[in-house]
Design a protein around this motif. Structure first.
Motif: not given
Ligand code: SF4
Length: 321
Positions: A1-26
């Protein structure tokens, strides 16, 4: 196998949901959770899963079209999440994307020449006559008539528009292209033409693809390796041929059993998954697939299975393997 050209490590993406009067992250939508894989020079890695599993988000976060919550993407020995705006702009030349919807991804007010030439100008690759000549050359490369240079996007069919999208990505001489469901919006008869074109271009230019699709049959012919994603996590990665003939994870087996076979006499042990995919806001504890898995045992709802190698180059996360 050749060398990696790109390495993805422990990638995490969370989208916050906001709500309420002060648009807090709920709450958080856990779209991508701790995803890791390598992309090797010149290969196509198919990334497959049902709608909403996080595969397109993964592709976009890798290119920083969306900012990651955590994790790293190593390209040319740098974590691209650490790069400043200008450094990232320079790097974009090497990391390109082909979008799913060829109708929405092209500006209706720009001609084909302007669409393809724009990127060359931004990255100081060509201007003036040389830009025009290179654009016409690229139109030919993707199988379009160079005389279409002054036409607008609405004058083309879906397949032709996707070819324009491919020419636009090629214009800046990239090394890695994220193909985000590039054939899903096209007629079946056109899909194979676009896939064949992508394969030809890969051979000619030594490109590396992350090919995202919701259908295992679409990625079968183009992928060297396949990664299967479920509810924000990769559950199995293996060489395409190995994964198709000997899938390890019950989810991969279920997806494969749903792929139509053009032989009316072929016997298929179809695995029908019950229920819907759980919400990524509140994914199940333990193995995220346990609420739908026909083989689930007690431990599956309590402990998350470790993602590990079970055969050479073939990894999966499941307690019963
Ligand atoms: Fe099914 Fe359990 Fe394996 Fe998850 S860990 S795929 S629930 S058997």
């Amino acid at each position: 196998m050749k060398a990696p050209v790109l390495q993805v490590q422990n990638l995490t993406k969370h989208f916050p949901i906001t709500g309420g009067l002060f648009s807090r992250v709920t709450d958080q939508v856990r779209a991508v959770d701790n995803v890791s894989f390598d992309l090797y020079q010149g290969e196509t890695l198919g990334l497959v899963g049902e709608s909403g599993c996080g595969k397109s988000t993964t592709g976009r976060v890798i290119l920083r079209l969306l900012e990651a919550t955590s994790g790293e993407v190593i390209f040319e020995e740098k974590n691209i999440f650490d790069l400043k705006r200008e450094e990232m702009r320079m790097l974009r030349q090497k990391l390109q994307i082909i979008f799913q919807d060829p109708y929405a991804s092209l500006n209706p007010r720009m001609t084909v020449g302007q669409t393809i030439g724009e990127a060359m100008e931004i990255h100081s690759i060509a201007t003036g006559v040389s830009k025009k000549n290179r654009t016409k050359e690229l139109l030919e490369v993707v199988g379009l008539n160079p005389d279409y240079y002054d036409r607008y996007a609405h004058e083309f069919s879906g397949g032709q528009r996707q070819r324009i999208g491919i020419a636009r990505a090629l214009a800046v001489n990239p090394s890695v292209i994220v193909c985000d469901e590039p054939v899903s919006a096209l007629d079946v008869s056109i899909q194979s033409q676009v896939i064949n074109l992508l394969e030809d271009l890969q051979k000619e230019y030594g490109l590396t693809y992350l090919f995202i699709a919701h259908d295992l049959s679409v990625v079968k012919h183009i992928s060297d390796r396949i990664a299967v994603m479920y509810l924000g996590k990769i559950v199995e990665i293996g060489a395409g041929s190995d994964l198709y003939s000997n899938p390890l994870h019950p989810y991969t087996k279920a997806l494969l059993s749903a792929v139509p076979i053009p032989d009316p006499d072929a016997m298929i042990d179809r695995i029908v998954l019950e229920g819907d995919v759980p919400s990524p806001i509140n994914p199940p504890e333990g193995c995220r697939f346990h609420t739908r898995c026909p083989f689930a045992e007690e431990i599956c709802s309590q402990e998350e299975p470790v993602f590990k190698e079970h055969r050479e180059g073939h990894q999966a996360a499941c307690h019963i393997l």
